[in-house]
Design an enzyme around this catalytic site. Structure first.
Site, mmCIF file in Angstrom:
data_model
loop_
_atom_site.group_PDB
_atom_site.id
_atom_site.type_symbol
_atom_site.label_atom_id
_atom_site.label_comp_id
_atom_site.label_asym_id
_atom_site.label_seq_id
_atom_site.Cartn_x
_atom_site.Cartn_y
_atom_site.Cartn_z
ATOM 1 N N LYS A 66 0.805 -1.187 0.000
ATOM 2 C CA LYS A 66 0.000 0.000 0.000
ATOM 3 C C LYS A 66 0.864 1.274 0.000
ATOM 4 C CE LYS A 66 -3.347 -2.060 3.212
ATOM 5 N NZ LYS A 66 -3.963 -1.867 4.549
ATOM 6 N N GLY A 67 2.096 1.155 0.431
ATOM 7 C CA GLY A 67 2.911 2.325 0.762
ATOM 8 C C GLY A 67 3.105 3.340 -0.343
ATOM 9 N N GLU A 85 7.601 2.462 -6.202
ATOM 10 C CA GLU A 85 7.709 1.887 -4.854
ATOM 11 C C GLU A 85 7.965 2.999 -3.838
ATOM 12 O OE1 GLU A 85 7.105 -0.055 -2.679
ATOM 13 O OE2 GLU A 85 8.604 -1.594 -2.260
ATOM 14 N N ASP A 86 7.564 2.763 -2.606
ATOM 15 C CA ASP A 86 7.809 3.774 -1.575
ATOM 16 C C ASP A 86 9.277 3.783 -1.135
ATOM 17 O OD1 ASP A 86 7.639 1.316 -0.265
ATOM 18 O OD2 ASP A 86 6.158 1.943 1.209
ATOM 19 N N ASP A 95 14.727 -0.914 0.749
ATOM 20 C CA ASP A 95 15.446 -1.076 2.015
ATOM 21 C C ASP A 95 16.449 -2.221 1.834
ATOM 22 O OD1 ASP A 95 16.164 -0.893 4.678
ATOM 23 O OD2 ASP A 95 14.372 -1.820 5.460
ATOM 24 N N LYS A 154 16.815 3.601 0.996
ATOM 25 C CA LYS A 154 17.411 3.471 2.328
ATOM 26 C C LYS A 154 18.548 2.474 2.198
ATOM 27 C CE LYS A 154 14.972 2.133 5.957
ATOM 28 N NZ LYS A 154 13.805 1.965 6.862
ATOM 29 N N PHE A 204 13.356 4.560 10.592
ATOM 30 C CA PHE A 204 12.047 4.085 10.162
ATOM 31 C C PHE A 204 11.162 5.282 9.834
ATOM 32 C CE2 PHE A 204 7.905 2.191 10.146
ATOM 33 C CZ PHE A 204 8.159 1.018 9.445
ATOM 34 N N LEU A 205 10.697 5.345 8.588
ATOM 35 C CA LEU A 205 9.988 6.514 8.084
ATOM 36 C C LEU A 205 8.487 6.263 8.000
ATOM 37 C CD1 LEU A 205 12.392 7.507 5.156
ATOM 38 C CD2 LEU A 205 12.648 7.866 7.588
ATOM 39 N N ASP A 243 3.494 3.635 6.528
ATOM 40 C CA ASP A 243 2.845 3.365 7.811
ATOM 41 C C ASP A 243 3.779 2.775 8.852
ATOM 42 O OD1 ASP A 243 3.155 0.724 6.680
ATOM 43 O OD2 ASP A 243 1.681 0.028 8.127
ATOM 44 N N ARG A 249 -0.206 6.819 7.625
ATOM 45 C CA ARG A 249 -0.161 6.925 6.151
ATOM 46 C C ARG A 249 -0.695 8.271 5.666
ATOM 47 N NH1 ARG A 249 1.067 1.875 3.973
ATOM 48 N NH2 ARG A 249 0.103 0.084 4.981
HETATM 49 P P1 5GP Z 1 12.732 -4.278 1.181
HETATM 50 O O1 5GP Z 1 12.190 -5.530 0.556
HETATM 51 O O2 5GP Z 1 13.511 -3.412 0.238
HETATM 52 O O3 5GP Z 1 13.475 -4.580 2.453
HETATM 53 O O4 5GP Z 1 11.521 -3.520 1.749
HETATM 54 C C1 5GP Z 1 10.692 -2.759 1.110
HETATM 55 C C2 5GP Z 1 9.448 -2.530 1.923
HETATM 56 O O5 5GP Z 1 9.678 -2.492 3.339
HETATM 57 C C3 5GP Z 1 8.901 -1.189 1.574
HETATM 58 O O6 5GP Z 1 8.039 -1.274 0.487
HETATM 59 C C4 5GP Z 1 8.170 -0.797 2.819
HETATM 60 O O7 5GP Z 1 6.870 -1.342 2.767
HETATM 61 C C5 5GP Z 1 8.913 -1.470 3.933
HETATM 62 N N1 5GP Z 1 9.808 -0.513 4.591
HETATM 63 C C6 5GP Z 1 11.156 -0.504 4.569
HETATM 64 N N2 5GP Z 1 11.633 0.544 5.277
HETATM 65 C C7 5GP Z 1 10.547 1.205 5.741
HETATM 66 C C8 5GP Z 1 10.373 2.416 6.512
HETATM 67 O O8 5GP Z 1 11.312 3.084 6.934
HETATM 68 N N3 5GP Z 1 9.098 2.774 6.761
HETATM 69 C C9 5GP Z 1 8.013 2.079 6.327
HETATM 70 N N4 5GP Z 1 6.807 2.556 6.647
HETATM 71 N N5 5GP Z 1 8.136 0.955 5.597
HETATM 72 C C10 5GP Z 1 9.391 0.529 5.294
#
Ligand code: 5GP
Length: 175
Positions: free
Chosen positions: A42-43, A98-99, A102, A130, A151-152, A158, A164
């Site tokens: 949803k982000g 994508e939001d 990470d 990130k 953590f954002l 969210d 959100r």
């Molecule tokens: P990845 O697979 O790259 O580790 O993670 C991506 C997902 O983790 C993002 O789409 C998001 O949903 C969640 N995520 C990673 N860091 C954060 C953050 O700082 N805040 C939030 N709200 N979600 C995060």
């Protein structure tokens, strides 16, 4: 709601300016045909809504949802698609929105998933990169903001489904 201490990282005008810059760059890079924009629920929904309205080329939208079955701020690392796209992307230009990147696991998985449908091109636009917890090498083609860690929340992001709706992006001071 269990209110957390948080501080503002990017305010509305900074976000709006950066989204317009990304949109201008994207509009300049795709000159022929319609772009299919695939948002990750949803982000990314607020970022995507602003981005498509700032883009000056025709585009259609679709969505995917990926679960990593984590809770709170930690992802489990195992990605599962819980909603697929409903559009045929064969031979089309596709941009994933994508939001946050990470660990990179979600996007690496999703890019592989969508590539199997043989799009003409497949790129990724991430609002936030990130970098500190990257587990797999992954670079988005378009990045709004780069941060080291934290953590954002807000602007679609969210924490346990809270925050959100906030128009700014905040960093939570203590989880
Ligand atoms: P990845 O697979 O790259 O580790 O993670 C991506 C997902 O983790 C993002 O789409 C998001 O949903 C969640 N995520 C990673 N860091 C954060 C953050 O700082 N805040 C939030 N709200 N979600 C995060």
């Amino acid at each position: 709601m269990n209110e957390r201490q948080k501080e503002i990282l990017f305010n509305r005008s900074v976000i709006q300016k950066r989204v317009q810059e990304l949109a201008d760059q994207i509009s300049g890079d795709y000159t022929d045909g319609e772009l299919i924009i695939v948002g990750i629920l949803k982000g990314a929904f607020i970022f995507m809504a602003d981005l498509i309205r700032a883009i000056s080329i025709p585009c259609s939208v679709d969505f995917v949802r990926c679960a990593s079955y984590g809770t709170g701020s930690e992802s489990s690392g195992k990605i599962v698609m819980t909603k697929d796209i409903e559009t045929s992307i064969k031979g089309r230009d596709v941009l994933i929105v994508e939001d946050i990147v990470d660990t990179g696991l979600t996007l690496k998985y999703l890019v592989g998933w969508l590539k199997e449908r043989n799009p003409h091109s497949l790129k990724v636009c991430a609002l936030i990169d990130k970098r500190r917890k990257r587990k797999v090498s992954f670079e988005a083609d378009y990045v709004g903001f780069t941060v080291a860690d934290g953590f954002l929340v807000g602007y679609g992001l969210d924490f346990n489904e809270c925050y959100r709706f906030l128009p700014e992006i905040y960093v939570i001071k203590q989880l």
